[in-house]
Enzyme design. Structure first.
Site, PDB file in Angstrom:
ATOM      1  CB  SER A  15      -0.926   0.007   1.220  1.00 43.95           C
ATOM      2  OG  SER A  15      -0.179  -0.072   2.424  1.00 43.95           O
ATOM      3  CG  ASP A 185      -1.108   3.570   9.971  1.00 39.04           C
ATOM      4  OD1 ASP A 185      -0.079   4.185   9.609  1.00 39.04           O
ATOM      5  OD2 ASP A 185      -1.808   2.901   9.183  1.00 39.04           O
ATOM      6  CG  HIS A 188      -0.749   2.904   5.728  1.00 41.29           C
ATOM      7  ND1 HIS A 188      -1.172   2.123   6.781  1.00 41.29           N
ATOM      8  CD2 HIS A 188      -0.721   2.099   4.639  1.00 41.29           C
ATOM      9  CE1 HIS A 188      -1.410   0.900   6.343  1.00 41.29           C
ATOM     10  NE2 HIS A 188      -1.133   0.853   5.048  1.00 41.29           N
TER      11      HIS A 188
END
Length: 226
Positions: A15, A185, A188
């Site tokens: 991601s 977090d 990310h």
């Protein structure tokens, strides 16, 4: 700058690499890949480089293996950038635990994938460390991230790859600022966090010597472009 005119640079990852490249931020995403592309283009407009983002959110090395032929080998890169590992680690802590990838499997799989890409395409490699935006090196997930990053650093030496020490770049920022400045977090990045990563990639590309060939690339590889 180690990149040469007309070359094709393919980014593989999770991601952190994906960053919406398959939807709202197509085709490059809105993270470090886009920033690296933008700054290299601005600094070297004469190179006419071709950029491809093949990051997929949630990926581990197991997922990379399942799509490697299509998304890495099949893109015929001159340069292949790989940054993977945080999900391999994170699943142990956030679940499902069965999807966590032990470090020996991580190393074995990543080495096999890199070997396949180099032997099939003659590409050169750029390897980014998995990282955690966490200053406490004794914290279990951070300690795991450091162990997996050491695997990547060793593979970079083995393959003659450009090594991007992303954790070191994060650590320099964490020495003077809290983790929340860079990500909500610890994984990310926000835009400044992605700029940290992009800056590390640009510094590695600028510092890399131009001569070494990957260990796994034979001189007679068909279609090798170096």
């Amino acid at each position: 700058m180690i990149l040469r005119a007309g070359q094709r640079i393919v980014f593989m990852g999770d991601s952190i690499t994906d960053c919406g490249r398959r939807d709202v931020a197509a085709p490059y995403g809105n993270g470090y890949v886009s920033l690296v592309r933008a700054f290299v283009t601005a600094r070297h407009p004469d190179l006419d480089l071709h950029w491809v983002n093949r990051g997929v959110s949630g990926d581990t090395v197991r997922h990379l293996a399942a799509r490697w032929e299509r998304d890495a080998v099949g893109e015929h890169p001159d340069w292949l950038s790989v940054m993977i590992g945080i999900n391999d680690i994170w699943r142990r802590y956030r679940g499902p635990e069965a999807e966590a990838v032990p470090i020996d499997e991580y190393e074995r799989t990543l080495r096999a994938l890199l070997t396949r890409a180099v032997e099939a395409t003659g590409c050169r490699l750029i390897l980014g460390d998995p990282y955690l935006i966490e200053p406490d090196r004794a914290e279990p997930q951070r300690a795991d991230a450091d162990r997996y990053a050491a695997v990547v650093a060793a593979l970079a030496v083995e393959f003659g790859a450009v090594h991007v020490p992303t954790q070191a770049a994060v650590d320099r920022a964490l020495a003077v600022s809290p983790p929340g400045k860079w990500a909500d977090d610890r994984v990310h990045p926000n835009l400044p966090g992605h700029a940290l990563l992009a800056d590390a990639f640009l510094a590695a590309l600028d510092a890399a010597p131009s001569a070494p060939r990957p260990r796994a690339a034979a001189d007679d590889v068909t279609g090798s472009r170096g």
